[in-house]
Scaffold this motif. Sequence first.
Motif, PDB file in Angstrom:
ATOM      1  N   ILE A 181      64.858 107.330  20.819  1.00 50.66           N
ATOM      2  CA  ILE A 181      64.201 108.017  19.697  1.00 50.66           C
ATOM      3  C   ILE A 181      65.225 108.368  18.622  1.00 50.66           C
ATOM      4  N   LEU A 182      66.348 108.926  19.050  1.00 51.50           N
ATOM      5  CA  LEU A 182      67.394 109.350  18.125  1.00 51.50           C
ATOM      6  C   LEU A 182      67.913 108.190  17.277  1.00 51.50           C
ATOM      7  N   PHE A 183      68.324 107.108  17.924  1.00 47.66           N
ATOM      8  CA  PHE A 183      68.906 105.997  17.171  1.00 47.66           C
ATOM      9  C   PHE A 183      67.865 105.189  16.414  1.00 47.66           C
ATOM     10  N   LYS A 184      66.641 105.135  16.923  1.00 51.38           N
ATOM     11  CA  LYS A 184      65.573 104.490  16.154  1.00 51.38           C
ATOM     12  C   LYS A 184      65.348 105.256  14.856  1.00 51.38           C
ATOM     13  N   LYS A 185      65.343 106.569  14.944  1.00 53.72           N
ATOM     14  CA  LYS A 185      65.163 107.410  13.751  1.00 53.72           C
ATOM     15  C   LYS A 185      66.310 107.204  12.764  1.00 53.72           C
ATOM     16  N   ILE A 186      67.543 107.151  13.257  1.00 55.01           N
ATOM     17  CA  ILE A 186      68.699 106.933  12.374  1.00 55.01           C
ATOM     18  C   ILE A 186      68.583 105.571  11.688  1.00 55.01           C
TER      19      ILE A 186
END
Length: 122
Positions: A49-54
Amino acid sequence: DLASLPLRQKLNLARLIAFLVSDFGLSLAIFKTVSFSTFDSHSRSFFGILFKKILMSNDDDKVKAIFKRIAGNSDLFNLKEGLNYFLLKEISKTSKDADEKDIIKRKAKIARVAMREAVFSM
């Protein structure tokens, strides 16, 4: 411990960290103790979720700048290797939409190249 957090709190925490990293308030170096190759399902989903958002919330140049910040630091070798693995093997699994998956893969490649750039230019 990510396993003990309710899903809503995990999502909000991932979004907050993604915002702070994207706004250059935090560096990816905060993850230097994370072992990206030995994740449990909770950690894999959180960092997905974190890196997809970034990747999805920033243009190519900003993605490059975010990941290039850790490129020249030799103390972060394990982090860079872990991120490279995660961006290569895991991040594309975070989306079922074909177009979004292509964008994620393209931006993940930009991020992986950015992490290597400063290392080879020294």
